[in-house]
Design a protein around this motif. Sequence first.
Motif, PDB file in Angstrom:
ATOM      1  N   MET A  73      -4.099   5.535  -5.119  1.00  0.00           N
ATOM      2  CA  MET A  73      -5.534   5.232  -5.168  1.00  0.00           C
ATOM      3  C   MET A  73      -5.971   4.463  -6.403  1.00  0.00           C
ATOM      4  O   MET A  73      -7.162   4.272  -6.609  1.00  0.00           O
ATOM      5  CB  MET A  73      -6.327   6.553  -5.099  1.00  0.00           C
ATOM      6  CG  MET A  73      -6.103   7.373  -3.845  1.00  0.00           C
ATOM      7  SD  MET A  73      -6.759   6.628  -2.346  1.00  0.00           S
ATOM      8  CE  MET A  73      -8.514   6.799  -2.582  1.00  0.00           C
ATOM      9  N   ASP A  74      -5.056   3.984  -7.235  1.00  0.00           N
ATOM     10  CA  ASP A  74      -5.464   3.355  -8.491  1.00  0.00           C
ATOM     11  C   ASP A  74      -6.045   1.959  -8.307  1.00  0.00           C
ATOM     12  O   ASP A  74      -6.951   1.572  -9.047  1.00  0.00           O
ATOM     13  CB  ASP A  74      -4.301   3.314  -9.481  1.00  0.00           C
ATOM     14  CG  ASP A  74      -4.754   3.077 -10.912  1.00  0.00           C
ATOM     15  OD1 ASP A  74      -5.869   3.525 -11.271  1.00  0.00           O
ATOM     16  OD2 ASP A  74      -4.004   2.462 -11.682  1.00  0.00           O
ATOM     17  N   THR A  75      -5.558   1.212  -7.347  1.00  0.00           N
ATOM     18  CA  THR A  75      -6.079  -0.141  -7.111  1.00  0.00           C
ATOM     19  C   THR A  75      -6.503  -0.272  -5.656  1.00  0.00           C
ATOM     20  O   THR A  75      -6.126   0.548  -4.801  1.00  0.00           O
ATOM     21  CB  THR A  75      -5.012  -1.223  -7.407  1.00  0.00           C
ATOM     22  OG1 THR A  75      -3.985  -1.148  -6.412  1.00  0.00           O
ATOM     23  CG2 THR A  75      -4.412  -1.076  -8.804  1.00  0.00           C
ATOM     24  N   ILE A  76      -7.250  -1.304  -5.369  1.00  0.00           N
ATOM     25  CA  ILE A  76      -7.650  -1.558  -3.983  1.00  0.00           C
ATOM     26  C   ILE A  76      -6.421  -1.844  -3.129  1.00  0.00           C
ATOM     27  O   ILE A  76      -6.337  -1.385  -1.989  1.00  0.00           O
ATOM     28  CB  ILE A  76      -8.684  -2.692  -3.927  1.00  0.00           C
ATOM     29  CG1 ILE A  76      -9.987  -2.182  -4.557  1.00  0.00           C
ATOM     30  CG2 ILE A  76      -8.908  -3.167  -2.496  1.00  0.00           C
ATOM     31  CD1 ILE A  76     -11.045  -3.215  -4.788  1.00  0.00           C
ATOM     32  N   ASN A  77      -5.448  -2.557  -3.678  1.00  0.00           N
ATOM     33  CA  ASN A  77      -4.203  -2.781  -2.925  1.00  0.00           C
ATOM     34  C   ASN A  77      -3.504  -1.464  -2.605  1.00  0.00           C
ATOM     35  O   ASN A  77      -2.994  -1.285  -1.494  1.00  0.00           O
ATOM     36  CB  ASN A  77      -3.265  -3.716  -3.693  1.00  0.00           C
ATOM     37  CG  ASN A  77      -3.585  -5.172  -3.461  1.00  0.00           C
ATOM     38  OD1 ASN A  77      -4.060  -5.561  -2.405  1.00  0.00           O
ATOM     39  ND2 ASN A  77      -3.325  -5.991  -4.457  1.00  0.00           N
ATOM     40  N   ASP A  78      -3.485  -0.528  -3.567  1.00  0.00           N
ATOM     41  CA  ASP A  78      -2.888   0.789  -3.311  1.00  0.00           C
ATOM     42  C   ASP A  78      -3.622   1.506  -2.175  1.00  0.00           C
ATOM     43  O   ASP A  78      -3.004   2.069  -1.270  1.00  0.00           O
ATOM     44  CB  ASP A  78      -2.934   1.670  -4.562  1.00  0.00           C
ATOM     45  CG  ASP A  78      -2.098   1.160  -5.711  1.00  0.00           C
ATOM     46  OD1 ASP A  78      -1.132   0.404  -5.483  1.00  0.00           O
ATOM     47  OD2 ASP A  78      -2.419   1.530  -6.873  1.00  0.00           O
ATOM     48  N   MET A  79      -4.947   1.486  -2.236  1.00  0.00           N
ATOM     49  CA  MET A  79      -5.761   2.155  -1.212  1.00  0.00           C
ATOM     50  C   MET A  79      -5.559   1.526   0.162  1.00  0.00           C
ATOM     51  O   MET A  79      -5.450   2.234   1.167  1.00  0.00           O
ATOM     52  CB  MET A  79      -7.240   2.081  -1.589  1.00  0.00           C
ATOM     53  CG  MET A  79      -7.600   2.852  -2.823  1.00  0.00           C
ATOM     54  SD  MET A  79      -9.341   2.564  -3.211  1.00  0.00           S
ATOM     55  CE  MET A  79      -9.400   3.149  -4.898  1.00  0.00           C
ATOM     56  N   ALA A  80      -5.502   0.205   0.203  1.00  0.00           N
ATOM     57  CA  ALA A  80      -5.302  -0.501   1.476  1.00  0.00           C
ATOM     58  C   ALA A  80      -3.935  -0.163   2.062  1.00  0.00           C
ATOM     59  O   ALA A  80      -3.802   0.032   3.277  1.00  0.00           O
ATOM     60  CB  ALA A  80      -5.451  -2.004   1.280  1.00  0.00           C
ATOM     61  N   ARG A  81      -2.931  -0.077   1.212  1.00  0.00           N
ATOM     62  CA  ARG A  81      -1.583   0.288   1.670  1.00  0.00           C
ATOM     63  C   ARG A  81      -1.590   1.710   2.236  1.00  0.00           C
ATOM     64  O   ARG A  81      -1.028   1.976   3.294  1.00  0.00           O
ATOM     65  CB  ARG A  81      -0.601   0.154   0.512  1.00  0.00           C
ATOM     66  CG  ARG A  81       0.831   0.298   0.876  1.00  0.00           C
ATOM     67  CD  ARG A  81       1.814  -0.055  -0.257  1.00  0.00           C
ATOM     68  NE  ARG A  81       1.327   0.132  -1.615  1.00  0.00           N
ATOM     69  CZ  ARG A  81       0.863  -0.852  -2.409  1.00  0.00           C
ATOM     70  NH1 ARG A  81       0.802  -2.088  -1.979  1.00  0.00           N
ATOM     71  NH2 ARG A  81       0.447  -0.590  -3.631  1.00  0.00           N
ATOM     72  N   LEU A  82      -2.282   2.618   1.548  1.00  0.00           N
ATOM     73  CA  LEU A  82      -2.385   3.998   2.018  1.00  0.00           C
ATOM     74  C   LEU A  82      -3.083   4.046   3.378  1.00  0.00           C
ATOM     75  O   LEU A  82      -2.615   4.722   4.301  1.00  0.00           O
ATOM     76  CB  LEU A  82      -3.151   4.845   0.997  1.00  0.00           C
ATOM     77  CG  LEU A  82      -3.415   6.296   1.386  1.00  0.00           C
ATOM     78  CD1 LEU A  82      -2.111   7.068   1.568  1.00  0.00           C
ATOM     79  CD2 LEU A  82      -4.295   6.962   0.327  1.00  0.00           C
ATOM     80  N   ALA A  83      -4.190   3.327   3.525  1.00  0.00           N
ATOM     81  CA  ALA A  83      -4.910   3.304   4.807  1.00  0.00           C
ATOM     82  C   ALA A  83      -4.039   2.713   5.903  1.00  0.00           C
ATOM     83  O   ALA A  83      -3.978   3.234   7.024  1.00  0.00           O
ATOM     84  CB  ALA A  83      -6.216   2.521   4.674  1.00  0.00           C
ATOM     85  N   GLY A  84      -3.342   1.632   5.604  1.00  0.00           N
ATOM     86  CA  GLY A  84      -2.451   1.011   6.590  1.00  0.00           C
ATOM     87  C   GLY A  84      -1.334   1.946   7.007  1.00  0.00           C
ATOM     88  O   GLY A  84      -1.010   2.046   8.198  1.00  0.00           O
ATOM     89  N   ASN A  85      -0.751   2.643   6.042  1.00  0.00           N
ATOM     90  CA  ASN A  85       0.309   3.615   6.353  1.00  0.00           C
ATOM     91  C   ASN A  85      -0.231   4.758   7.200  1.00  0.00           C
ATOM     92  O   ASN A  85       0.441   5.208   8.138  1.00  0.00           O
ATOM     93  CB  ASN A  85       0.935   4.165   5.071  1.00  0.00           C
ATOM     94  CG  ASN A  85       1.776   3.142   4.340  1.00  0.00           C
ATOM     95  OD1 ASN A  85       2.152   2.104   4.888  1.00  0.00           O
ATOM     96  ND2 ASN A  85       2.051   3.410   3.079  1.00  0.00           N
TER      97      ASN A  85
END
Length: 94
Positions: A73-85
């Motif tokens: 959750m540290d960056t928007i890219n991290d959050m987007a990856r989590l949502a995609g997963n």
Amino acid sequence: MTHSTIDHTRIRSQLLRYIREEILRDPDCALDMDTPLITGGIIDSFSITHISVFMEKEFSAHIRDADLTIENMDTINDMARLAGNALSESEKRS
């Protein structure tokens, strides 16, 4: 939404908009997809909770509490990856 149609660009742009407008209340805030939000002191644990609820509602992605970590959750890219997963996992169960 199938894995092949998961629109990561849309997820990132929606997260950026939400964080700027709803969390920070500054639509012009200078953030990019790799700005460290937690480790940079921009958002806190309460914000993480709001963002995870937004991701679940906006993207129909079930985010497990155990996945709400700095690494995810540290960056928007991290959050987007989590949502995609989360979306991919949900589709595998369907």
